[in-house]
Design an enzyme around this catalytic site. Structure first.
Site, mmCIF file in Angstrom:
data_model
loop_
_atom_site.group_PDB
_atom_site.id
_atom_site.type_symbol
_atom_site.label_atom_id
_atom_site.label_comp_id
_atom_site.label_asym_id
_atom_site.label_seq_id
_atom_site.Cartn_x
_atom_site.Cartn_y
_atom_site.Cartn_z
ATOM 1 C CG PHE A 135 4.791 0.096 4.097
ATOM 2 C CD1 PHE A 135 6.059 0.426 3.632
ATOM 3 C CD2 PHE A 135 3.685 0.655 3.469
ATOM 4 C CE1 PHE A 135 6.220 1.282 2.539
ATOM 5 C CE2 PHE A 135 3.834 1.510 2.378
ATOM 6 C CZ PHE A 135 5.108 1.827 1.919
ATOM 7 C CG ASP A 220 -1.272 2.362 8.600
ATOM 8 O OD1 ASP A 220 -2.234 2.102 7.853
ATOM 9 O OD2 ASP A 220 -0.146 2.667 8.167
ATOM 10 C CE LYS A 249 -2.401 -0.239 0.445
ATOM 11 N NZ LYS A 249 -1.860 -0.380 -0.888
HETATM 12 C C1 LIG Z 1 -0.448 -0.086 6.096
HETATM 13 C C2 LIG Z 1 -0.103 0.953 5.089
HETATM 14 N N1 LIG Z 1 0.079 2.224 5.494
HETATM 15 C C3 LIG Z 1 0.378 3.195 4.619
HETATM 16 C C4 LIG Z 1 0.520 2.936 3.284
HETATM 17 C C5 LIG Z 1 0.859 4.048 2.320
HETATM 18 O O1 LIG Z 1 -0.246 4.336 1.536
HETATM 19 P P1 LIG Z 1 -0.045 5.151 0.159
HETATM 20 O O2 LIG Z 1 0.715 4.272 -0.763
HETATM 21 O O3 LIG Z 1 -1.462 5.422 -0.301
HETATM 22 O O4 LIG Z 1 0.688 6.400 0.493
HETATM 23 C C6 LIG Z 1 0.347 1.634 2.811
HETATM 24 C C7 LIG Z 1 0.536 1.288 1.394
HETATM 25 O O5 LIG Z 1 0.772 0.189 1.016
HETATM 26 C C8 LIG Z 1 0.024 0.613 3.743
HETATM 27 O O6 LIG Z 1 -0.141 -0.660 3.356
#
Ligand SMILES: Cc1ncc(COP(=O)(O)O)c(C=O)c1O
Length: 390
Positions: A135, A220, A249
């Protein structure tokens, strides 16, 4: 009209919310409108790593809010400069680009990887390989990068140049590599996909592959970073460093901020005007985040996260031995999962009624991402309740 009715009437119905409105938070606790107290085992989806309204973060926000909130990136500010240099001091990186969310940090990483090779004249090298079940966000590029079909449905056609391979399968990855690939992007511990850690050998092999083929490696760490797994950045637990890393986050403990960190070499992909965002790295958000990095980046703090996480995991494993409904226990530090045979939703609802906030992912998985300051006796309370419900 109360807050629930108003929200349901006027806000887009894109979120399925639990039927309570929260009014106050302190440490690991939240209070709803009726004054009921909850222990928070979700921390705003791995955001409030230091718990709610941590006094040092509140102080940093208050001080900065009464001094300077925003001037744009046409000018310099000290909190942004301090946070960038602190992140570089604490990581592999040499440069930081500030964004406002995880998706935006990943957008920046995707754009940087593409432009790095375009600048070198390798115009055909634009493909990015990511993992199944990954994700990376909900913007069009990060949705294209995400390896979960259910999230993409209804939004096709997506951005060209992304392909997905099974996670932890080095041969599948090797088979996808050709001269058009500019980057491999992965979460060292998959979050939304079900709390699935990378195998140490796999991560090493991916790094080696990237070195041999001169491909950029993007981690990520939006969910698994910032102390969540027991190290400031999850990849430190593996001894493998990326060329580019994204954070968001927990970086702001609730203030919206994202960051893309890169080595000096990878950073050459961007020049003046290549990328920008109005709100990225405001003095307010960076002042808060600087305090967060100072606290979470402390060795004693991180040792405690690892110890508490280990304790929590052992307690979950005891539940697995005792209850046949528990299929698996996974995770690192305080990013943990209990996989059930079915119906995580039932447990989420029942625990909520009893004053515990957790969430369910992928239908059968209970995710635990409490504030990193959670104590063993608070974990014991949840385990006791889970034991009873199972
Ligand atoms: C691993 C990862 N990358 C990207 C995101 C996207 O972040 P945002 O919701 O702040 O756009 C999330 C959100 O849950 C995530 O868990």
């Amino acid at each position: 009209m109360d807050s629930i009715k108003k929200t349901d009437n006027f806000v887009f119905q894109t979120y399925q919310r639990q039927g309570k409105a929260f009014v106050k938070g302190q440490g690991v606790f939240l209070w709803d409108e009726d004054g009921k107290k909850y222990i928070d085992f979700l921390a705003g989806i791995a955001v409030c790593g230091l718990g709610h309204c941590h006094p040092k973060i509140t102080e940093a926000i208050q001080k900065q809010a009464s001094t300077l909130v925003h001037v744009s990136n046409l000018f310099y500010t000290m909190p942004q400069a301090d946070l960038a240099s602190k992140l570089c001091e604490k990581s592999f990186s040499d440069r930081v680009f500030f964004a406002n969310s995880g998706a935006e940090a990943n957008e920046a990483a995707i754009k940087l990887a593409r432009r790095y090779f375009q600048k070198k004249g390798e115009k055909n090298r634009f493909k990015i390989i990511t993992m199944e079940q990954s994700f990376h966000g909900r913007t069009m590029a990060t949705l294209s990068a995400t390896g979960q079909d259910k999230i993409k449905n209804g939004f096709y056609p997506l951005l060209e140049g992304f392909s997905h391979v099974p996670f932890n399968d080095i041969d599948a990855l090797k088979n996808k590599i050709d001269e058009t690939v500019c980057a491999i992007m992965l979460e060292p511990v998959q979050g939304e996909g079900g709390i699935i850690p990378a195998d140490p050998d796999y991560l090493m092999a991916v790094r080696e592959l990237c070195n041999n083929k001169e491909i950029l490696l993007i981690f990520d760490e939006i969910q698994c970073g910032m102390g969540r797994c027991g190290a400031l950045f999850a990849h430190e637990l593996y001894g493998v460093t990326p060329d580019i890393m994204t954070l968001a986050k927990a970086l702001g403990n609730g203030l919206p901020i994202g960051a893309m960190l890169a080595t000096q070499d990878a950073a050459t992909g961007f020049d003046f005007g290549s990328h920008a965002t109005t709100f990225g790295g405001t003095p307010l958000a960076t002042a808060a985040a600087l305090e967060v990095v100072n606290i979470i980046g402390n060795k004693i703090f991180l040792d405690k996260v690892r110890q508490t996480g280990q304790y929590f995991k052992e307690e979950l494993e005891k539940l697995k031995e005792k209850h046949t409904r528990v299929v698996d226990v996974r995770g690192q530090g305080l990013l943990l999962a209990l996989e059930l045979d079915k119906d995580a939703g039932f447990f989420v609802k029942e625990l909520f009624k009893k004053g515990f906030i957790i969430n369910g992912i992928q239908d059968k998985i209970l995710r635990f991402a409490p504030p990193l300051i959670i104590e063993k006796h608070e974990i014991d309370r949840l385990i006791k309740e889970l034991d009873y419900l199972l």
